[in-house]
Design an enzyme around this catalytic site. Structure first.
Site, PDB file in Angstrom:
ATOM      1  N   GLY A 175      32.394  39.781  31.063  1.00 18.91           N
ATOM      2  CA  GLY A 175      33.442  40.475  30.322  1.00 18.91           C
ATOM      3  C   GLY A 175      34.291  39.542  29.494  1.00 18.91           C
ATOM      4  O   GLY A 175      35.517  39.665  29.447  1.00 18.91           O
ATOM      5  N   ALA A 176      33.640  38.605  28.799  1.00 20.06           N
ATOM      6  CA  ALA A 176      34.381  37.553  28.091  1.00 20.06           C
ATOM      7  C   ALA A 176      34.255  37.653  26.581  1.00 20.06           C
ATOM      8  O   ALA A 176      34.343  36.657  25.876  1.00 20.06           O
ATOM      9  CB  ALA A 176      33.916  36.176  28.572  1.00 20.06           C
ATOM     10  N   SER A 177      34.065  38.851  26.071  1.00 20.05           N
ATOM     11  CA  SER A 177      34.008  39.004  24.619  1.00 20.05           C
ATOM     12  C   SER A 177      35.398  39.152  24.022  1.00 20.05           C
ATOM     13  O   SER A 177      35.563  39.130  22.797  1.00 20.05           O
ATOM     14  CB  SER A 177      33.145  40.213  24.235  1.00 20.05           C
ATOM     15  OG  SER A 177      33.669  41.404  24.799  1.00 20.05           O
ATOM     16  N   ASP A 180      25.312  44.426  30.974  1.00 19.28           N
ATOM     17  CA  ASP A 180      26.086  45.567  31.445  1.00 19.28           C
ATOM     18  C   ASP A 180      26.210  45.411  32.955  1.00 19.28           C
ATOM     19  O   ASP A 180      25.259  45.682  33.699  1.00 19.28           O
ATOM     20  CB  ASP A 180      25.370  46.880  31.096  1.00 19.28           C
ATOM     21  CG  ASP A 180      26.166  48.106  31.528  1.00 19.28           C
ATOM     22  OD1 ASP A 180      27.199  47.944  32.209  1.00 19.28           O
ATOM     23  OD2 ASP A 180      25.745  49.236  31.203  1.00 19.28           O
ATOM     24  N   VAL A 181      27.379  44.960  33.428  1.00 18.36           N
ATOM     25  CA  VAL A 181      27.528  44.644  34.847  1.00 18.36           C
ATOM     26  C   VAL A 181      27.413  45.877  35.742  1.00 18.36           C
ATOM     27  O   VAL A 181      27.225  45.748  36.953  1.00 18.36           O
ATOM     28  CB  VAL A 181      28.851  43.909  35.139  1.00 18.36           C
ATOM     29  CG1 VAL A 181      28.884  42.556  34.449  1.00 18.36           C
ATOM     30  CG2 VAL A 181      30.055  44.767  34.769  1.00 18.36           C
ATOM     31  N   TYR A 240      42.267  53.235  37.961  1.00 15.58           N
ATOM     32  CA  TYR A 240      42.152  51.793  37.735  1.00 15.58           C
ATOM     33  C   TYR A 240      42.676  51.023  38.943  1.00 15.58           C
ATOM     34  O   TYR A 240      42.032  50.093  39.447  1.00 15.58           O
ATOM     35  CB  TYR A 240      42.937  51.409  36.488  1.00 15.58           C
ATOM     36  CG  TYR A 240      43.092  49.929  36.260  1.00 15.58           C
ATOM     37  CD1 TYR A 240      42.084  49.193  35.645  1.00 15.58           C
ATOM     38  CD2 TYR A 240      44.252  49.258  36.651  1.00 15.58           C
ATOM     39  CE1 TYR A 240      42.229  47.823  35.427  1.00 15.58           C
ATOM     40  CE2 TYR A 240      44.400  47.897  36.440  1.00 15.58           C
ATOM     41  CZ  TYR A 240      43.390  47.189  35.826  1.00 15.58           C
ATOM     42  OH  TYR A 240      43.532  45.837  35.621  1.00 15.58           O
ATOM     43  N   ALA A 263      42.908  51.975  41.986  1.00 16.64           N
ATOM     44  CA  ALA A 263      41.996  52.137  43.117  1.00 16.64           C
ATOM     45  C   ALA A 263      40.804  51.196  42.996  1.00 16.64           C
ATOM     46  O   ALA A 263      40.364  50.584  43.981  1.00 16.64           O
ATOM     47  CB  ALA A 263      41.516  53.585  43.205  1.00 16.64           C
ATOM     48  N   LYS A 318      40.678  48.325  41.461  1.00 17.29           N
ATOM     49  CA  LYS A 318      41.088  46.939  41.641  1.00 17.29           C
ATOM     50  C   LYS A 318      41.402  46.620  43.101  1.00 17.29           C
ATOM     51  O   LYS A 318      41.144  45.517  43.582  1.00 17.29           O
ATOM     52  CB  LYS A 318      42.289  46.627  40.743  1.00 17.29           C
ATOM     53  CG  LYS A 318      41.945  46.573  39.262  1.00 17.29           C
ATOM     54  CD  LYS A 318      40.935  45.476  38.979  1.00 17.29           C
ATOM     55  CE  LYS A 318      40.582  45.333  37.529  1.00 17.29           C
ATOM     56  NZ  LYS A 318      39.664  44.212  37.256  1.00 17.29           N
ATOM     57  N   ILE A 326      49.828  40.575  30.756  1.00 12.82           N
ATOM     58  CA  ILE A 326      49.254  39.463  29.991  1.00 12.82           C
ATOM     59  C   ILE A 326      49.107  39.871  28.531  1.00 12.82           C
ATOM     60  O   ILE A 326      48.663  40.984  28.229  1.00 12.82           O
ATOM     61  CB  ILE A 326      47.882  39.062  30.569  1.00 12.82           C
ATOM     62  CG1 ILE A 326      47.984  38.784  32.075  1.00 12.82           C
ATOM     63  CG2 ILE A 326      47.332  37.847  29.819  1.00 12.82           C
ATOM     64  CD1 ILE A 326      48.922  37.674  32.473  1.00 12.82           C
TER      65      ILE A 326
END
Length: 280
Positions: A37-39, A88-89, A181, A183, A185, A214
């Site tokens: 997920g580093a795009s 696609d993880v 979200y 839940a 995490k 952030i």
């Protein structure tokens, strides 16, 4: 607290810092790092931290164009060339191909930063089954599948590190519109703690970063007034930067953190500390 002193250390690679023959700072020049997920966003900050330190870095995402843009940006920031892997993880087969590709590129893997995640806002009465399935597929199942796929490589390295990007939302705080979200995490951390026990005998550590507010591309559309209100809730008086999360990931992946596993590191400028608005 108790300690045992032995005449012979059965694990010389993991002697405490300062022992004879150990390095005080990790040498990243031969380390191989994979950031999912580093795009964009936090993932780019994590990748940049490792690249600047001298590691060989591969980044993943679902869109090739976005990955190429991130690769170009990372090269401009760090002077290093990061490899890109479309992944696609949420799909186990895609994660297995990701692991095969990183092995082909680097010959192994030392660090997995499982960062891929989505955070669509929806109030509880608007959430549909597909919304829940999608957010858990990426945030939670994606963490599990990418970890599973990379475990053999991390084990073979002899000092594998897994760093998860979780959130303060869910594990520590709540936010209206992010119940699904939160839940997902919180579920990441339940996975992490049990996985830490399974990995302990393989010299693999797994820990999680809990970012607060952030500064990423996603905040730009909120407007200056909304961002100013966010800053008012942070004792340190500013939003976090993606580099702050990158620095935390670099530490948790280091040799200096070899005795830390199954733990969380909150990086939020003190956002979760005050009892009420007048506490600081």
């Amino acid at each position: 607290m108790w300690s045992v002193f032995r005449d012979h250390d059965p694990h010389p690679k993991h002697r405490p810092l300062g022992s004879k023959g150990t390095h005080v700072m990790t040498d990243w020049s031969n380390k191989k790092v994979l950031v999912t997920g580093a795009s964009r966003g936090i993932g780019v900050g994590i990748a940049a931290a490792f690249a600047r330190a001298g590691a060989r870095v591969a980044i993943t995402g679902r869109g090739r164009d976005a990955l190429i843009r991130a690769q170009r940006s990372l090269s401009e920031q760090t002077g290093a060339t990061c490899e890109i892997i479309e992944t696609d993880v949420a799909e186990p087969d895609s994660c297995r191909k990701m692991a095969d590709q990183v092995e082909s590129l680097f010959g192994g893997l030392d660090v997995l930063c499982a960062n891929a995640g989505v955070y669509p806002e929806k109030l509880l009465d608007q959430i549909r089954p597909d919304d829940v399935a999608r957010i858990f597929a990426i945030n939670t199942f994606g963490t599990i599948f990418s970890t599973q796929a990379c475990t053999p490589l991390l084990s073979a390295s002899g000092h594998g590190r897994i760093v998860l990007t979780s959130s303060i939302t869910g594990p520590t705080t709540g936010y209206a519109g992010l119940s699904h979200y939160g839940a997902s995490k919180a579920a990441q951390l339940g996975f992490m703690r049990s996985a830490a026990l399974e990995f302990a005998r393989s010299s693999i550590t797994i820990n999680a970063i809990l970012p607060g507010s952030i500064r990423t591309e996603g905040l730009s559309g909120l407007g200056e007034a909304a961002i100013a209100r966010m800053i008012e809730t942070i004792p340190c008086g500013r939003l976090g930067e993606i580099g702050d999360i990158g620095a935390a990931a670099l530490f948790l992946a280091s040799e200096e953190a070899s005795f830390i596993t199954g733990q969380t590191l909150t990086v939020d400028g003190g956002q979760t500390l005050p009892e009420h608005a007048d506490a600081f």
